[in-house]
Structure formats: C-alpha cells, structure tokens
Design a protein around this motif. Structure first.
Motif, PDB file in Angstrom:
ATOM      1  N   VAL A  73       0.984  -1.141  -0.126  1.00  0.00           N
ATOM      2  CA  VAL A  73       0.024  -0.077  -0.073  1.00  0.00           C
ATOM      3  C   VAL A  73       0.840   1.151   0.010  1.00  0.00           C
ATOM      4  O   VAL A  73       1.903   1.395   0.926  1.00  0.00           O
ATOM      5  CB  VAL A  73      -0.993  -0.033   1.165  1.00  0.00           C
ATOM      6  N   THR A 116       0.947   5.489   0.175  1.00  0.00           N
ATOM      7  CA  THR A 116       0.205   6.696   0.449  1.00  0.00           C
ATOM      8  C   THR A 116       0.871   7.863   0.159  1.00  0.00           C
ATOM      9  O   THR A 116       2.160   7.845   0.429  1.00  0.00           O
ATOM     10  CB  THR A 116       0.062   6.418   2.244  1.00  0.00           C
ATOM     11  N   SER A 126       5.445   3.680   1.679  1.00  0.00           N
ATOM     12  CA  SER A 126       4.794   2.468   1.624  1.00  0.00           C
ATOM     13  C   SER A 126       4.727   1.700   2.600  1.00  0.00           C
ATOM     14  O   SER A 126       5.747   1.663   3.089  1.00  0.00           O
ATOM     15  CB  SER A 126       5.461   2.195  -0.068  1.00  0.00           C
ATOM     16  N   ASP A 143      -0.606  -3.783   3.609  1.00  0.00           N
ATOM     17  CA  ASP A 143      -2.128  -3.890   3.994  1.00  0.00           C
ATOM     18  C   ASP A 143      -1.998  -4.107   5.682  1.00  0.00           C
ATOM     19  O   ASP A 143      -1.544  -5.257   6.133  1.00  0.00           O
ATOM     20  CB  ASP A 143      -2.833  -4.925   3.403  1.00  0.00           C
ATOM     21  N   PRO A 175      -3.984   1.570   6.832  1.00  0.00           N
ATOM     22  CA  PRO A 175      -4.827   1.228   5.515  1.00  0.00           C
ATOM     23  C   PRO A 175      -5.359  -0.164   5.615  1.00  0.00           C
ATOM     24  O   PRO A 175      -4.430  -1.066   5.858  1.00  0.00           O
ATOM     25  CB  PRO A 175      -3.944   1.610   4.212  1.00  0.00           C
ATOM     26  N   LEU A 230      -7.327  -3.015   3.439  1.00  0.00           N
ATOM     27  CA  LEU A 230      -8.063  -3.057   2.050  1.00  0.00           C
ATOM     28  C   LEU A 230      -9.108  -3.885   1.916  1.00  0.00           C
ATOM     29  O   LEU A 230      -9.258  -4.877   2.751  1.00  0.00           O
ATOM     30  CB  LEU A 230      -6.804  -3.630   0.972  1.00  0.00           C
ATOM     31  N   ALA A 270      -9.384  -5.019  -3.205  1.00  0.00           N
ATOM     32  CA  ALA A 270      -8.439  -3.881  -3.111  1.00  0.00           C
ATOM     33  C   ALA A 270      -9.007  -2.782  -3.762  1.00  0.00           C
ATOM     34  O   ALA A 270      -8.259  -1.786  -4.216  1.00  0.00           O
ATOM     35  CB  ALA A 270      -7.173  -4.438  -3.658  1.00  0.00           C
ATOM     36  N   VAL A 325     -10.484   1.102   0.469  1.00  0.00           N
ATOM     37  CA  VAL A 325      -9.560   1.301   1.419  1.00  0.00           C
ATOM     38  C   VAL A 325     -10.238   1.775   2.674  1.00  0.00           C
ATOM     39  O   VAL A 325     -10.496   3.184   2.531  1.00  0.00           O
ATOM     40  CB  VAL A 325      -8.219   1.947   1.043  1.00  0.00           C
ATOM     41  N   GLU A 329      -9.728   3.112  -3.985  1.00  0.00           N
ATOM     42  CA  GLU A 329      -8.129   3.159  -4.312  1.00  0.00           C
ATOM     43  C   GLU A 329      -7.976   3.916  -5.511  1.00  0.00           C
ATOM     44  O   GLU A 329      -8.698   3.982  -6.446  1.00  0.00           O
ATOM     45  CB  GLU A 329      -7.892   1.539  -4.419  1.00  0.00           C
ATOM     46  N   ILE A 385      -4.251   6.647  -2.074  1.00  0.00           N
ATOM     47  CA  ILE A 385      -3.688   5.178  -1.727  1.00  0.00           C
ATOM     48  C   ILE A 385      -3.841   4.290  -2.992  1.00  0.00           C
ATOM     49  O   ILE A 385      -4.929   4.269  -3.521  1.00  0.00           O
ATOM     50  CB  ILE A 385      -4.692   4.361  -1.007  1.00  0.00           C
ATOM     51  N   THR A 428      -2.509   0.628  -4.632  1.00  0.00           N
ATOM     52  CA  THR A 428      -2.081  -0.833  -3.887  1.00  0.00           C
ATOM     53  C   THR A 428      -1.158  -1.648  -5.041  1.00  0.00           C
ATOM     54  O   THR A 428      -1.312  -1.219  -6.115  1.00  0.00           O
ATOM     55  CB  THR A 428      -3.281  -1.622  -3.577  1.00  0.00           C
TER      56      THR A 428
END
Length: 293
Positions: free
Chosen positions: A100, A102, A143, A146, A192, A194, A198, A201, A251, A280, A282
């Motif tokens: 994930v 961010t 990063s 999850d 986060p 998921l 996915a 979030v 996402e 976010i 993924t």
C-alpha cells in the motif's frame, strides 16, 4: 556483493563493503508487464524505509542506492553485504503481501476552489484530476503493507528560545537562556485496510501540522528594563492543526479527507483552513500475478 535471484541461487557481484548486488523483484512477469512497473516504486520505498533508512542517498545518506532494471526484472542495490542480505529476505517475505502506497498533501484553498474540483460519490469527496497546481504547504509519501500502520513527517526539529533562567554565583546574578526544540511540519499516521478486491480502503488517519511563528498575541507595551535588568523573550507562537478520523475511500484516486482545524497554542482561531488530500495505491501480491515458483 552477491547477485541474489528469485530461485534463491547466488551469483557474484561487486566486492567490498559497498559492492553492488542484483536482487530479483517480487514480480517476474513479461518485461512490459504494467503490474511490475507500477509496484517497483512502492517496493523501493519499503526497502528504504524498513532497512537502514538514513543510509540511502535518496534519504540524505551517502552509502545506499537502488536502480531498477526492467529488462532483467531486477533491482541493482549498492550497499553493504549485510544490508543486501536483509533486502533479499524482505523481498521474499513480501511475496504474498499487498503493498500500500500512501501520498498526502496539505493544501490551503477556499471553498470556491473546492466546489470546482470536488465531486461527491457515496459520501466521499473525490478530487478530480491531479492536485498539481494547488498551493501545497506540505506533503509526504511512503509505502507499507495492508493493515500496517504507516507514519511519516516532512518537517524538521526547530530550536527556539523558551526562557531565561537566573544564575547566582558569588553574589553575582547572571542569566542563562533556555533553548527547547519542537517538531514542525506535517506528521501523518495512517493505517490502511484493503477490501477483498482492493478497490476500497478503510483508513485510520491521524494528522498534525505544526508551525512556529505567525502574529504574536497582543501584549501590553513593555517598558525599558532598569539598569541591570533583563528582557524576557516573547512567548513562542505555535500554529497547531489536527485531524483524527476513520474513513473509507476508493483506491487510486485523490480524496479530500477533511480540514485540519486551525489553532494557536492549542486554542481555536479564525485561520484559513488547511485541507488534507490523500491517495492510496495498492500492489497486487506477486504470486497472484503469475510469479513462477
């Protein structure tokens, strides 16, 4: 250094403490596979965050460097053999983890700009397009995995004069200044979680923006100090803004999470609101993308 590959075999690379190592990436799909290209920046972020953070050149260090070779599905890592071995272990451990990434930006815009750029979908304020031309006052990017709490700050520790202390020795009174430090800028902590596909979030968000300065509070006019007197420093003005909430967002899109309420020394004021944007992105687990055993 040694060349580590996805099957665990080991070749030889550059020698010495800062030698190069070729470490296979979590995906070994076709050279043009978009999944691998998309996930590589996240994998590099994780490596530089989790392992000897401040030794990497990109983080202000002088030792570590990572280069991606898409034609070989590999990362070329320049670092000590010990760090290279830890990276190989990390890449093996994240084969089945969802990555994930961010990104967050603090923007200072008025309601007219918000109305022109935001559309509401199922109660979520989606920012249309990239917030590239906005007045951005702080931003962070990092990063993780999850369900893992991620934290980052773009600020710095700032010293300030916090007081003056009298010192008495041999019948003589002197004064010693007291210096304190305070962490300024944006500090963001996000957890986060998921959904199964996915595409959504759930975020736990804790954000704080702190700045020294601003207009000092009104005070009575000071008189000139008497002979031998001392002038005390003015109280430091602190602009502290915070946000603490949980929200479910899509996402891959910028979302207006909320406004950081303005305060000074912990008290509300009428300052222009600061808004928090978060996006976010993924990464799909490598084995789901057909990574060969």
């Amino acid at each position: 250094g040694s060349a580590l590959r996805g099957d665990g075999s080991e070749g030889r690379g550059g020698g010495g403490g800062g030698g190069g190592s070729v470490v296979s990436t979590p995906s070994a799909a076709a050279p043009s596979a978009p999944a691998e290209r998309d996930i590589i920046p996240q994998v590099i972020d994780i490596i530089m965050t989790a392992i000897d953070t401040y030794t990497w050149v990109d983080n202000g260090g002088e030792l570590g460097h990572i280069t991606y070779l898409p034609s070989h599905h590999s990362l070329v890592v320049t670092h000590t053999p010990e760090v290279q071995a830890r990276i190989a272990e990390l890449l093996e451990a994240i084969q089945d983890r969802r990555v994930v990434s961010t990104r967050a930006k603090l923007i200072q815009v008025d309601e007219t700009q918000i109305e022109a750029n935001v559309r509401v979908e199922q109660g979520v304020a989606i920012w249309q397009g990239e917030p590239a031309d906005l007045p951005i006052i702080a931003e962070v990017r990092y990063s993780g995995f999850d369900g893992q709490t991620q934290s980052a700050s773009d600020g710095r520790e700032v010293p300030y004069l916090s007081g003056v202390m009298p010192v008495v020795a041999a019948g003589v009174v002197g004064y010693q200044t007291e210096v304190s430090k305070i962490e300024t800028g944006l500090t963001l902590t996000v957890t986060p979680m998921l959904s199964e596909d996915a595409n959504q979030v759930t975020l736990k968000v804790l954000a704080e923006y702190l700045l020294l300065g601003g207009e000092p509070p009104a005070t009575q006019p000071q008189q000139e100090p008497a002979a031998g007197g001392v002038v005390l420093p003015d109280r430091v003005t602190v602009d502290r803004r915070g946000l603490d909430l949980s929200v479910r967002i899509p996402e891959g899109q910028w979302v207006l999470i909320g406004s950081l309420s303005a305060s000074r020394d912990g008290e509300p004021n009428a300052g222009k609101p600061i808004h928090l944007l978060i996006r976010i992105d993924t990464g799909t687990p490598a084995r789901e993308r057909g990574n060969p055993e």
